[in-house]
Design a protein around this motif. Structure first.
Motif, PDB file in Angstrom:
ATOM      1  N   ALA A 186      -7.205  11.458   3.223  1.00 50.47           N
ATOM      2  CA  ALA A 186      -8.136  12.501   2.460  1.00 50.47           C
ATOM      3  C   ALA A 186      -8.981  13.797   3.479  1.00 50.47           C
ATOM      4  O   ALA A 186      -7.292  13.869   4.441  1.00 50.47           O
ATOM      5  CB  ALA A 186      -9.085  11.525   1.352  1.00 50.47           C
ATOM      6  N   ASP A 187     -10.149  13.745   4.060  1.00 55.08           N
ATOM      7  CA  ASP A 187     -10.324  14.702   5.015  1.00 55.08           C
ATOM      8  C   ASP A 187     -10.639  13.683   5.756  1.00 55.08           C
ATOM      9  O   ASP A 187     -11.920  14.880   6.777  1.00 55.08           O
ATOM     10  CB  ASP A 187     -11.304  15.361   3.885  1.00 55.08           C
ATOM     11  N   GLY A 188     -10.858  13.212   6.486  1.00 55.37           N
ATOM     12  CA  GLY A 188     -11.173  11.778   7.553  1.00 55.37           C
ATOM     13  C   GLY A 188     -12.133  11.513   7.610  1.00 55.37           C
ATOM     14  O   GLY A 188     -12.880  10.823   8.393  1.00 55.37           O
ATOM     15  N   GLY A 189     -13.015  11.353   5.795  1.00 54.62           N
ATOM     16  CA  GLY A 189     -14.202  10.735   5.661  1.00 54.62           C
ATOM     17  C   GLY A 189     -14.403   9.922   5.421  1.00 54.62           C
ATOM     18  O   GLY A 189     -13.416   9.126   5.046  1.00 54.62           O
ATOM     19  N   ASP A 190     -15.570   8.958   4.612  1.00 55.26           N
ATOM     20  CA  ASP A 190     -15.549   7.488   4.104  1.00 55.26           C
ATOM     21  C   ASP A 190     -15.828   7.704   2.940  1.00 55.26           C
ATOM     22  O   ASP A 190     -15.253   6.691   2.855  1.00 55.26           O
ATOM     23  CB  ASP A 190     -16.996   7.508   4.913  1.00 55.26           C
ATOM     24  N   VAL A 202       1.224  -0.773  -0.096  1.00 59.56           N
ATOM     25  CA  VAL A 202       0.121  -0.143   0.064  1.00 59.56           C
ATOM     26  C   VAL A 202       0.730   1.550  -0.285  1.00 59.56           C
ATOM     27  O   VAL A 202       2.106   1.220   0.623  1.00 59.56           O
ATOM     28  CB  VAL A 202      -1.291  -0.087   0.696  1.00 59.56           C
ATOM     29  N   CYS A 203       0.477   2.845  -0.393  1.00 56.89           N
ATOM     30  CA  CYS A 203       1.175   3.525  -0.811  1.00 56.89           C
ATOM     31  C   CYS A 203       0.422   5.089   0.113  1.00 56.89           C
ATOM     32  O   CYS A 203      -0.562   4.840  -0.008  1.00 56.89           O
ATOM     33  CB  CYS A 203       1.703   3.767  -2.273  1.00 56.89           C
ATOM     34  N   ILE A 204       1.471   5.479   0.441  1.00 52.58           N
ATOM     35  CA  ILE A 204       0.315   6.962   1.297  1.00 52.58           C
ATOM     36  C   ILE A 204       1.607   7.674   0.938  1.00 52.58           C
ATOM     37  O   ILE A 204       2.699   8.037   1.038  1.00 52.58           O
ATOM     38  CB  ILE A 204       0.172   6.569   2.967  1.00 52.58           C
ATOM     39  N   SER A 205       0.727   9.530   1.117  1.00 52.96           N
ATOM     40  CA  SER A 205       1.399  10.223   0.907  1.00 52.96           C
ATOM     41  C   SER A 205       3.014  10.598   1.458  1.00 52.96           C
ATOM     42  O   SER A 205       3.646  11.140   1.549  1.00 52.96           O
ATOM     43  CB  SER A 205       0.587  11.754   0.010  1.00 52.96           C
ATOM     44  N   ASP A 206       2.031  10.362   3.249  1.00 47.05           N
ATOM     45  CA  ASP A 206       2.965  10.772   4.110  1.00 47.05           C
ATOM     46  C   ASP A 206       2.892  10.091   5.286  1.00 47.05           C
ATOM     47  O   ASP A 206       2.388   9.680   5.214  1.00 47.05           O
ATOM     48  CB  ASP A 206       2.157  12.570   4.606  1.00 47.05           C
ATOM     49  N   ALA A 207       3.848   9.602   6.598  1.00 48.10           N
ATOM     50  CA  ALA A 207       3.407   9.252   7.421  1.00 48.10           C
ATOM     51  C   ALA A 207       2.437   9.593   7.776  1.00 48.10           C
ATOM     52  O   ALA A 207       1.774  11.402   8.667  1.00 48.10           O
ATOM     53  CB  ALA A 207       4.809   9.017   8.293  1.00 48.10           C
ATOM     54  N   VAL A 208       1.559   8.780   8.477  1.00 46.61           N
ATOM     55  CA  VAL A 208       0.516   8.752   9.136  1.00 46.61           C
ATOM     56  C   VAL A 208       0.771   8.186  11.249  1.00 46.61           C
ATOM     57  O   VAL A 208       1.250   6.727  10.865  1.00 46.61           O
ATOM     58  CB  VAL A 208      -0.480   8.637   8.877  1.00 46.61           C
ATOM     59  N   ALA A 242      -2.732  10.924   2.205  1.00 45.46           N
ATOM     60  CA  ALA A 242      -2.891  11.240   3.980  1.00 45.46           C
ATOM     61  C   ALA A 242      -3.779  12.966   4.435  1.00 45.46           C
ATOM     62  O   ALA A 242      -3.598  14.067   4.317  1.00 45.46           O
ATOM     63  CB  ALA A 242      -1.443  11.536   4.557  1.00 45.46           C
ATOM     64  N   ASN A 243      -4.701  12.215   5.886  1.00 41.53           N
ATOM     65  CA  ASN A 243      -5.067  12.912   6.253  1.00 41.53           C
ATOM     66  C   ASN A 243      -4.526  14.495   7.159  1.00 41.53           C
ATOM     67  O   ASN A 243      -3.405  14.123   8.024  1.00 41.53           O
ATOM     68  CB  ASN A 243      -6.616  12.704   7.262  1.00 41.53           C
ATOM     69  N   PRO A 244      -4.203  15.618   6.632  1.00 41.97           N
ATOM     70  CA  PRO A 244      -3.248  16.485   7.375  1.00 41.97           C
ATOM     71  C   PRO A 244      -3.143  16.142   9.025  1.00 41.97           C
ATOM     72  O   PRO A 244      -1.869  16.474   9.479  1.00 41.97           O
ATOM     73  CB  PRO A 244      -4.198  17.489   6.817  1.00 41.97           C
ATOM     74  N   GLU A 245      -4.634  15.975   9.253  1.00 37.98           N
ATOM     75  CA  GLU A 245      -4.625  16.184  10.660  1.00 37.98           C
ATOM     76  C   GLU A 245      -3.786  15.008  11.528  1.00 37.98           C
ATOM     77  O   GLU A 245      -3.308  14.760  13.043  1.00 37.98           O
ATOM     78  CB  GLU A 245      -6.018  16.341  11.318  1.00 37.98           C
ATOM     79  N   LEU A 246      -3.783  14.025  10.431  1.00 36.10           N
ATOM     80  CA  LEU A 246      -3.133  12.375  11.186  1.00 36.10           C
ATOM     81  C   LEU A 246      -1.641  12.301  10.902  1.00 36.10           C
ATOM     82  O   LEU A 246      -0.576  11.264  11.029  1.00 36.10           O
ATOM     83  CB  LEU A 246      -3.656  11.480  11.435  1.00 36.10           C
ATOM     84  N   ILE A 247      -0.569  13.378  10.095  1.00 38.24           N
ATOM     85  CA  ILE A 247       0.326  13.923   9.370  1.00 38.24           C
ATOM     86  C   ILE A 247       1.677  13.370  10.983  1.00 38.24           C
ATOM     87  O   ILE A 247       1.472  14.713  11.639  1.00 38.24           O
ATOM     88  CB  ILE A 247       0.864  14.322   8.359  1.00 38.24           C
ATOM     89  N   VAL A 248       2.067  12.540  11.099  1.00 42.16           N
ATOM     90  CA  VAL A 248       3.227  12.391  11.369  1.00 42.16           C
ATOM     91  C   VAL A 248       5.158  12.876  10.988  1.00 42.16           C
ATOM     92  O   VAL A 248       4.629  12.431   9.551  1.00 42.16           O
ATOM     93  CB  VAL A 248       3.799  11.314  13.162  1.00 42.16           C
TER      94      VAL A 248
END
Length: 526
Positions: free
Chosen positions: A262-266, A224-230, A519-525
């Motif tokens: 994304a925005d943390g939605g469904d 799987v791939c994600i834009s930022d660490a979360v 990644a959801n910006p609010e959960l990026i670490v």
């Protein structure tokens, strides 16, 4: 003499004389000699005995092995009714080559091995559907469409009866679709999807949380791939930026998380699920898993231990037949789609179908349209509305037995396209129906021509003018004259079935696409 014959017939001693008895005795002796001479040739060689014994052991062992796995897999499978009162109007589907729709559900029940993911009050009942996807396999086994339904989607749930308790639950409106099976069981989820799409689901498969973990382990992880660490503390998903191989708990967390993408939605969650399944499909096909009996047995054992299916799928041969249908499909023809939605008017935190896009999608599915190439020819078993015939019959009268200019014809715009009814009215007026009128109506999936008493001939001519098949003419006691109820399957033009309208971006991705999730910006670490 009589006694002599008795001795001869009973094989008297050869010393009795040189007559027939002696000749008989000589022949016997010769035969005995020949038998002694041929004896070694008739014996089975030692090496052949050994080979035969080994083959017998292998054959018996193979049959025992096959029997063991057949009964093991068969006993793994749990079954439940396909419907909860909705029934079926279609015949039995051909599992080997017929067009087939399978509703795939992920249960959020927390009983048994799933107890770590919830509380005691969540471990009883049928649970909600954490994942809901409709897999549509084409008749020619050349393409698959996978349509995702957001769990927050508000829909109408029909009346459903729990086939175990026989308790009937009333119909409900504006309810989240993931609640459809909570009261009356999986069959109610099937009936709800049938009602929403206008299709008839042939089978269902429901798996729980444990199935995801064990399947991802069985295939050796899924990329799987994600834009930022979360990091999502709710699902316990922790991933670095870029591509990672997930299995076990992390694979389950990737599919369950409601907030990491994304925005943390469904909708972000659905895209991630589609990306996971795309990657899983590529891995299984690239590594030849579907043609490797040992790996297939391992995966089948894992899946069947955590799977509930309808009675029609409740046998190992049927599951193998469907698996065989999927093994040669081009990954570029496995299309992942999300039902078009928007914020619900009743609750902006929930979703409702977006029109006319949703009805256009369902109409295309009913016609068996290739979603990756909507202009491609449909299969021979597609809806007859895909190929209407407007040619007049030889027995049609040269002059209509009524005055077209005086006939009451109304056009109801249920396409979701503004101004659509006016176009059809213009065509009807040009065709002689001078009294045609129009009005707006709720969006519907299929175009129908309703007609009142004594207006069957007018309705037939109206439908023929627009190219609407005779199968879509319906008598109605509530209609005076003729009413053309336009559906989203007639979004443009004045000839029904001339083309299929679909939003340009209806396909989210195919199984051949490697997509990196945002990644959801609010959960990026960091």
């Amino acid at each position: 003499m009589g006694r002599g014959r008795d001795k001869q017939d009973n094989g008297a001693d050869s010393a009795a004389g040189a007559g027939p008895v002696s000749r008989h005795s000589d022949a016997s002796a010769a035969g005995a000699g020949a038998a002694r001479h041929l004896g070694p040739i008739r014996r089975m060689p030692i090496w052949l005995k050994a080979v035969t014994a080994v083959l017998a052991v292998v054959l018996v062992g193979g049959l025992a092995f096959a029997g063991f796995w057949f009964f093991r897999l068969q006993n793994n499978i749990s079954k439940a009714p396909l419907n909860a009162g909705g029934g079926s109007t279609e015949g039995q589907v051909d599992d080997a080559k017929g067009r087939m729709q399978i509703l795939i559900l992920g249960s959020d029940t927390r009983d048994g091995k799933n107890a770590d993911y919830g509380t005691a009050d969540q471990s009883t009942g049928y649970g909600n559907s954490d994942v809901m996807m409709l897999m549509d396999i084409s008749e020619d086994n050349k393409r698959v469409s996978v349509i995702s339904f957001p769990r927050d989607l508000l829909v109408d749930i029909p009346e459903c009866t729990d086939e175990d308790t026989k308790q009937t639950y009333p119909a409900r409106s504006g309810v989240m679709i993931n609640e459809a099976m909570a009261e009356a069981g999986i069959g109610c989820a099937v009936d709800t999807v049938n009602k929403l799409t206008g299709m008839e689901v042939d089978h269902f498969m429901m798996a729980d949380f444990n199935a995801v973990k064990e399947l991802s382990n069985a295939v050796g992880g899924v990329d799987v791939c994600i834009s930022d660490a979360v990091y999502d503390p709710d699902s316990r998903l922790r991933l670095p930026a870029g591509t990672s191989s997930v299995e076990g708990e992390q694979a389950l967390a990737f599919l369950r998380t409601r907030h990491a993408f994304a925005d943390g939605g469904d909708l972000g969650r659905i895209k991630a699920q589609q990306g996971f399944l795309s990657s899983l499909t590529r891995k299984i096909k690239d590594e030849g898993t579907l043609t490797d009996p040992v790996r297939m047995l391992k995966i089948a054992d894992v899946v069947t231990q955590n799977l509930t299916v309808d009675q029609g799928l409740g046998s190992v041969p049927t599951l193998l037949t469907i698996g065989n249908r999927l093994k040669d499909i081009d990954v570029g023809k496995v299309a992942f789609v999300a039902v078009p939605t928007g914020p619900a008017a009743a609750d902006p935190n929930r979703l409702e179908v977006a029109e006319p896009a949703a009805s256009q999608l369902f109409a295309a599915l009913r016609k068996d349209v290739d979603l990756t190439d909507p202009t491609a020819p449909t299969s021979p078993s597609a809806s007859p509305s895909a190929e209407p015939s407007t040619a007049p019959t030889e027995t049609a009268p040269a002059v209509a037995p009524y005055d077209k200019a005086l006939q009451p014809v109304a056009v109801a715009n249920g396409t979701g396209v503004p101004g659509r009814a006016q176009e059809i009215v213009q065509a009807l007026v040009a065709g002689g129906f001078a009294q045609s009128t129009f009005f707006d109506a709720a969006v519907t999936g299929q175009t129908v021509v309703y007609y009142g008493a004594d207006f069957a001939d007018v309705a037939a001519d109206t439908a023929a003018l627009l190219g609407i098949p005779a199968t879509q003419l319906v008598p109605s006691a509530n209609v005076y004259g003729v009413q053309v109820a336009l559906g989203s399957d007639f979004p443009s033009g004045v000839t029904y079935g001339a083309g299929t309208a679909l939003p340009d971006d209806i396909v989210s991705q195919t199984a051949g696409d490697a997509v990196c999730q945002q990644a959801n910006p609010e959960l990026i670490v960091r």
